[in-house]
Design a protein around this motif. Structure first.
Motif: not given
Length: 331
Positions: A79-96, A108-112, A253-256
């Motif tokens: 839950q919440g914002k994951i610490n991931v970025s998409v290479k060569d993509m601007e922030e808005y498009s990446s988050r979308k 990747i889940w283990e790293k996060l 906490s971050r929960y649903d």
């Protein structure tokens, strides 16, 4: 490193999981831990062991069911914002693009959950799935949904037939669902046996026409626990005991929350299957608690108030299946 028992549901026939509402045109998006544990308990009762069902359900913890494709295992996004970025993509498009993610491949889940920042290639985000491969080959989603039109057969001769829509989830031959199990060896052996029988009977709606049947395959899954873990993440639904609420540190906490209820469709008593169970809110899969204190959860009885001597308990498990997670202070 923690090692968990993994149970795969392979060769899954089309699946429809009820939403608890009087509609069939939508199947529930997930097969949750309380549904799975209740199905296991019901199968145990049918085998003549109905006197200690609650004790049995308190003896194990089970995750919800998550998808796999070949050897790729996917776990739910925290839950919440994951610490991931998409290479060569601007922030808005990446988050979308990242906002659509529901499941993350184990690598990747283990790293996060360890608090690491991860940069991925655009092709690693496929629909609701985040893949580990930097240069992924063709990836086909584990299942596809299809809505078919059907007709209900009236019980009386003078009653008209009524059309309705029904959603099936069709799984690819190399895909299916899996869950993780935490139990003693004795209980684990019994659960695997019951799941094997359940696979022959089927899960979900329309089992009588072949829906929800599967084959069981067991193994182990090892996951690196974060060295600096200061929180925990749910891989199941969870109902806390009253004394556990203060230690969950909910403000940080971050929960649903998800409302669980629906019909007594699994009852052996035909007169009860259209009765509504009591409803209860549970903490949802992916919830992250800013606390590392041990939590036990509880099994509750959602039996409706119905004046009938044949009425039986309707147990739902809120036993949590948690994994440690590192929560950064600036999140």
């Amino acid at each position: 490193m923690a090692t968990y028992t993994i149970v795969k549901f392979k060769n899954l026939t089309p699946l429809h999981v009820g939403t608890g509402k009087e509609n069939y045109d939508f199947s529930a998006s997930e097969l949750h831990s309380d549904t799975l544990s209740a199905a296991i308990a019901a199968m145990r009762a049918q085998k003549g062991k109905s006197e200690d069902i609650k004790v049995f359900m308190e003896s194990f913890a089970l995750t919800s069911a998550f998808p796999f494709v070949d050897d790729k295992l996917f776990l739910p996004k925290p839950q919440g914002k994951i610490n991931v970025s998409v290479k060569d993509m601007e922030e808005y498009s990446s988050r979308k693009k990242l906002k659509k993610i529901k499941y993350i491949e184990v690598g990747i889940w283990e790293k996060l959950i360890a608090g690491q920042k991860v940069e991925v290639q655009p092709d690693q985000v496929q629909w609701a799935f985040l893949l580990s491969d930097k240069e992924p080959k063709s990836f086909d989603t584990p299942f596809k949904s299809q809505v078919n039109q059907r007709v209900s057969v009236p019980r009386g001769d003078d009653m008209p037939a009524e059309p309705f829509f029904f959603e099936w989830k069709y799984f690819n031959h190399n895909a299916g669902l899996f869950c993780l199990l935490d139990a003693s060896e004795e209980v684990k052996k019994e659960i695997v046996s019951l799941l094997t029988i359940l696979g022959e009977v089927g899960l979900g709606t329309d089992r009588n026409v072949g829906g929800g049947k599967f084959e069981v395959e067991c193994g182990e899954l090892s996951i690196d626990n974060p060295a600096d873990a200061n929180g925990q993440m749910l891989l199941s639904l969870y109902i806390p005991n009253e004394d556990e609420l203060p230690q969950l540190n909910l403000p940080n906490s971050r929960y649903d929350l998800v409302l669980r209820g629906g019909y007594m469709a699994g009852s052996e008593q035909d007169t009860f299957i259209h009765l509504r169970k009591k409803s209860i809110y549970m903490f949802n899969v992916g919830s992250v608690f800013a606390s590392s204190q041990s939590i036990a959860g509880k099994v509750v009885d959602l039996q409706p108030e119905w004046n009938d001597d044949k009425m039986h308990p309707v147990f739902r498990s809120g036993k949590p299946f948690v994994v440690p997670i590192s929560i950064k202070q600036n999140e």
